[in-house]
Write an enzyme that holds these catalytic residues in place. Structure first.
Site: not given
Length: 454
Positions: A50, A118, A146, A193, A221, A336, A363
């Site tokens: 992030r 992801g 995915r 999410s 999540s 997770e 996932h």
């Protein structure tokens, strides 16, 4: 197809490319006695990736202190460099590398390798829409399975031109024009999410910002969305939320910053669970007092299995109780953590039901089917539910534990192997996705009283 020992022989997430595990088996160590270990863990993958994205979109250089170095973060760094961002490794405290990120003009005309990450496949297409030129996204064979529909359709609704040949999945090409209109859209983020986080991270750079609303089944999540909002706040970007499932970001600058990356608390899960399986205690140093990481929930979840949890300054210690208890859990906010907790439940003294985790079918693999197949293949009894698993403990025996190229499946096999002799984990190297040092740290933990440091 591998069918010889599995309760659900039709489940084969490798498709027609099932690996030959003969040369890739890792003998999971069995605990010889109670543990007494202190260890530190590297930085959070979720936070590192992030902050890398925000640093690339910022109006000034940034420095990430003690970021994670793993396959997922390496893929993110490589992708941002290809888009024109300067990312340089520099010496940090205790010789742990930091990253200096210098924003540049975003340019496409490149191909991004997402691997199985992801965060790369869902966070970077909005960035590519802000770049000038075409950017093609592809990844490992598993990445093409995915869910990506929401990323493609949401960016189109915001004004992006995307060519996917009708797949709504990888590979696809984002034809960036250097800007994105943005505005108001409604999406279905039921399967991840990350669809929300990916849009929020870039939203301040859209011409009209973003008014985002989730419509559909439950939103999984939520702590990861809260993490995204907190990282944005640290860069001067405010995310307003008038109601659950609604977010608004006004257009504006994203600040450069120096950010210290917290240890990855989800990666602590197998080590802390090990204390319950082997007995004794495991201490993780550098545990943050406050955090948005879902791994912090382990302090409340592991006592349900019979552990004692204590905090001492910046450390968290899990100590085994008299045994492992079965649980009834809704893990919708912490999916997770589910694979490692399911492994723990398979070794408990009573049945468990873990629900709220239907989204983890999407996932790195279908984790519900994979966990059921592998535990049942070792003699267990796990039943798939629509939204989770029912685990009825049975005596387990040794055998091959397939990882399906999924790091959390691999670490779950290691947990089982602590109590069950002759468990062999296929492709333990897949843990390099978020923790390249997993195998060596695991052996150090079992070896005896020690402090494992990276």
């Amino acid at each position: 197809m591998l069918t010889s020992r599995y309760s659900k022989p039709e489940f084969n997430p490798y498709g027609d490319n099932a690996p030959d595990t003969g040369d890739e088996l890792w003998a999971a160590p069995t605990a010889a006695g109670p543990l007494a270990t202190r260890m530190s863990l590297p930085g959070s993958k979720s936070l590192t990736n992030r902050e890398l994205v925000l640093s690339a979109l910022a109006d000034a250089p940034s420095r990430l202190v003690a970021p994670l170095q793993s396959r997922d973060t390496d893929l993110m760094v490589a992708a941002l460099r290809q888009l024109g961002t300067g990312v340089e490794s520099v010496t940090g405290a205790d010789d742990v590398p930091d990253l200096r990120i210098t924003p540049g003009e975003l340019l496409g005309s490149t191909t991004i390798d997402c691997g199985l990450a992801g965060t790369v496949m869902r966070f970077l297409p909005p960035v590519a829409a802000l770049a000038l030129g075409p950017t093609t996204f592809d990844g490992d064979a598993g990445a093409r399975r995915r869910p990506m529909r929401t990323t493609v359709t949401s960016l189109r609704a915001l004004g992006a031109d995307i060519n996917d040949d009708g797949r709504l999945a990888l590979p696809f090409t984002v034809h960036g024009t250097g800007r994105l209109a943005g505005g108001a859209i409604t999406i279905d983020a039921s399967t991840s999410s990350q669809f929300v986080s990916g849009l929020l991270l870039s939203a301040a750079r859209f011409d009209n910002g973003l008014q985002l609303r989730h419509e559909g089944a439950r939103l999984p999540s939520l702590p990861h969305i809260e993490m995204t909002i907190a990282t944005l706040a640290g860069r001067g970007v405010t995310v307003e939320s008038a109601a659950v499932g609604e977010w608004t970001v006004a257009p504006g600058p994203i600040r450069g910053a120096e950010v210290a990356i917290e240890p990855d608390l989800s990666n602590a899960a197998p080590f802390l669970a090990a204390a319950l399986v082997a007995g004794g205690s495991v201490t993780i140093t550098g545990w943050p007092a406050t955090t948005t990481q879902v791994g912090a929930d382990l302090a409340e979840l592991l006592p349900l299995f019979g552990a004692t949890v204590s905090h001492d300054g910046g450390s968290l210690t899990v100590t085994a109780g008299d045994g492992i208890r079965g649980v009834d859990l809704d893990l919708s906010t912490g999916g997770e953590l589910a694979p490692n907790l399911v492994a723990l439940a398979a070794l408990a003294d009573s049945p468990s039901t873990i629900t709220g985790i239907g989204h983890i079918r999407h996932h790195e693999t279908d984790r519900l089917a994979a966990l059921a197949a592998e535990i049942n293949g070792l003699g267990g009894q796990v039943t798939e539910l629509e939204d989770g698993l029912r685990i009825e403990p049975r005596p387990l025996h040794g055998g091959v534990w397939r990882s399906y190229d999924d790091h959390r499946m691999a670490t779950s096999g290691a947990i089982i192997g602590l109590a069950v002799p002759r468990v062999e984990v296929e492709n333990i190297g897949t843990t390099a996705k978020t923790l390249p040092q997993f195998a060596s740290l695991w052996r150090s933990m079992i070896a005896g009283p020690a402090e494992a440091r990276l």
